[in-house]
Scaffold this motif. Structure first.
Motif, short mmCIF file in Angstrom:
data_model
loop_
_atom_site.label_atom_id
_atom_site.label_comp_id
_atom_site.label_asym_id
_atom_site.label_seq_id
_atom_site.Cartn_x
_atom_site.Cartn_y
_atom_site.Cartn_z
N GLU A 16 -3.32 -2.13 -1.83
CA GLU A 16 -2.68 -1.22 -0.88
C GLU A 16 -1.98 -0.08 -1.62
N VAL A 17 -1.37 -0.39 -2.74
CA VAL A 17 -0.68 0.64 -3.53
C VAL A 17 -1.67 1.66 -4.05
N GLU A 18 -2.76 1.20 -4.64
CA GLU A 18 -3.74 2.12 -5.22
C GLU A 18 -4.33 3.04 -4.16
N SER A 19 -4.56 2.50 -2.97
CA SER A 19 -5.08 3.32 -1.88
C SER A 19 -4.06 4.36 -1.46
N PHE A 20 -2.79 3.96 -1.38
CA PHE A 20 -1.75 4.87 -0.92
C PHE A 20 -1.49 6.00 -1.91
N ILE A 21 -1.42 5.69 -3.20
CA ILE A 21 -0.99 6.69 -4.18
C ILE A 21 -2.08 7.69 -4.54
N GLU A 22 -3.32 7.44 -4.16
CA GLU A 22 -4.41 8.31 -4.57
C GLU A 22 -4.17 9.78 -4.26
N PRO A 23 -3.71 10.14 -3.03
CA PRO A 23 -3.48 11.57 -2.75
C PRO A 23 -2.33 12.19 -3.56
N LYS A 32 9.21 3.87 -5.85
CA LYS A 32 10.07 2.69 -6.02
C LYS A 32 9.23 1.43 -5.89
N VAL A 33 9.34 0.56 -6.88
CA VAL A 33 8.70 -0.75 -6.85
C VAL A 33 9.79 -1.79 -6.64
N GLY A 34 9.72 -2.46 -5.50
CA GLY A 34 10.73 -3.46 -5.16
C GLY A 34 10.29 -4.87 -5.51
N MET A 35 11.10 -5.82 -5.07
CA MET A 35 10.88 -7.22 -5.45
C MET A 35 9.57 -7.78 -4.94
N GLU A 36 9.26 -7.55 -3.68
CA GLU A 36 8.04 -8.13 -3.11
C GLU A 36 6.82 -7.72 -3.91
N LEU A 37 6.70 -6.43 -4.17
CA LEU A 37 5.53 -5.91 -4.86
C LEU A 37 5.52 -6.34 -6.33
N ASP A 44 2.03 -5.39 -14.87
CA ASP A 44 0.85 -4.53 -14.99
C ASP A 44 0.91 -3.33 -14.05
N LEU A 45 1.54 -3.52 -12.90
CA LEU A 45 1.63 -2.41 -11.94
C LEU A 45 2.42 -1.25 -12.52
N ILE A 46 3.47 -1.55 -13.26
CA ILE A 46 4.28 -0.50 -13.86
C ILE A 46 3.43 0.31 -14.84
#
Length: 241
Positions: A16-23, A32-37, A44-46
């Protein structure tokens, strides 16, 4: 100059993150990366976000004994996030330990910004009084926590936009105020209590605003983001400098 808008990536996973950040790729954007994510995807996400040139607020809100926070921050520093945080309620010794850990673990010349959470924007005055047994007014409590954070060497605090003027008065204009609970006109406040819209947050003196659902659930997130920039008097071209 980077935009003061921090997009809260309140998504359940990497896809979901990769899809959102593409634009947004190639733009000078804070996320912001919170606890859930973070707990779902991990460090690795960072790395992925840094490779795509995003500035990262790693929102883990550490609150533990000083030794534990020191060791945790030493490792968090190695992730090379740009901003991290602790709960100011952990006290002076814990906040000083957080800074020490960041300094020891930083690979580059400059450690991440470290800010203290004063009172969550979901906390009401009634909850403060009846559940937390804090009988000082909300603003007094927040300003006291902010003073402790400043004296402990932190760079700023997380607070409601409504509390920024008094915090700046007490702690100085250079002390950062990062304000979540930002809602656009007509948006549902959801679980937030002490909120403001972007224009009001700017007028109140916020240095950064954290915007989540208003952007992430928009039909056109990039357009919404750019519209908020315009409310701050920023033009898209100037943020690339």
């Amino acid at each position: 100059m980077r935009s003061p808008i921090i997009i809260a990536l309140d998504f359940p996973g990497k896809k979901e993150v990769e899809s959102f950040i593409e634009p947004f790729e190639g733009q000078p954007v804070w996320v912001k990366v919170g606890m859930e994510l973070f707990y779902e995807v991990g460090p690795d996400l960072i790395s992925i976000l840094k490779e795509k040139q995003f500035k990262i607020f790693l929102d883990l809100k550490l609150h533990d004994i000083p030794t534990t926070v020191h060791k945790a921050m030493k490792r968090i520093a190695g992730l090379e996030a740009d901003m991290v945080n602790v709960h100011a309620a952990g006290g002076t010794a814990m906040m000083k330990a957080a800074i020490e850990g960041l300094n020891e673990g930083t690979r580059n010349e400059k450690r991440p910004l470290c800010i203290g959470v004063t009172q969550l924007t979901s906390t009401s005055s009634q909850m403060l009084r009846d559940e937390l047994l804090i009988h000082e007014p909300m603003q007094n409590t927040v300003c006291h926590y902010a003073s402790l954070a400043r004296d402990s060497g932190l760079d700023g605090v997380v607070c409601s936009p409504l509390e920024v003027p008094q915090i700046k008065k007490v702690c100085g204009s250079a002390f950062l105020a990062v304000t979540p609970g930002i809602r656009l006109a007509g948006d549902d406040k959801n679980d937030q209590k002490r909120t403001a819209d972007p224009a009001a947050a700017q007028q109140l003196g916020s240095d950064f605003i954290v915007v989540g659902r208003s952007i992430t659930q928009s039909l056109d997130p990039l357009k919404t983001y750019l519209n908020i920039e315009k409310e701050w008097g920023l033009q898209h071209e100037t943020t690339n400098s």
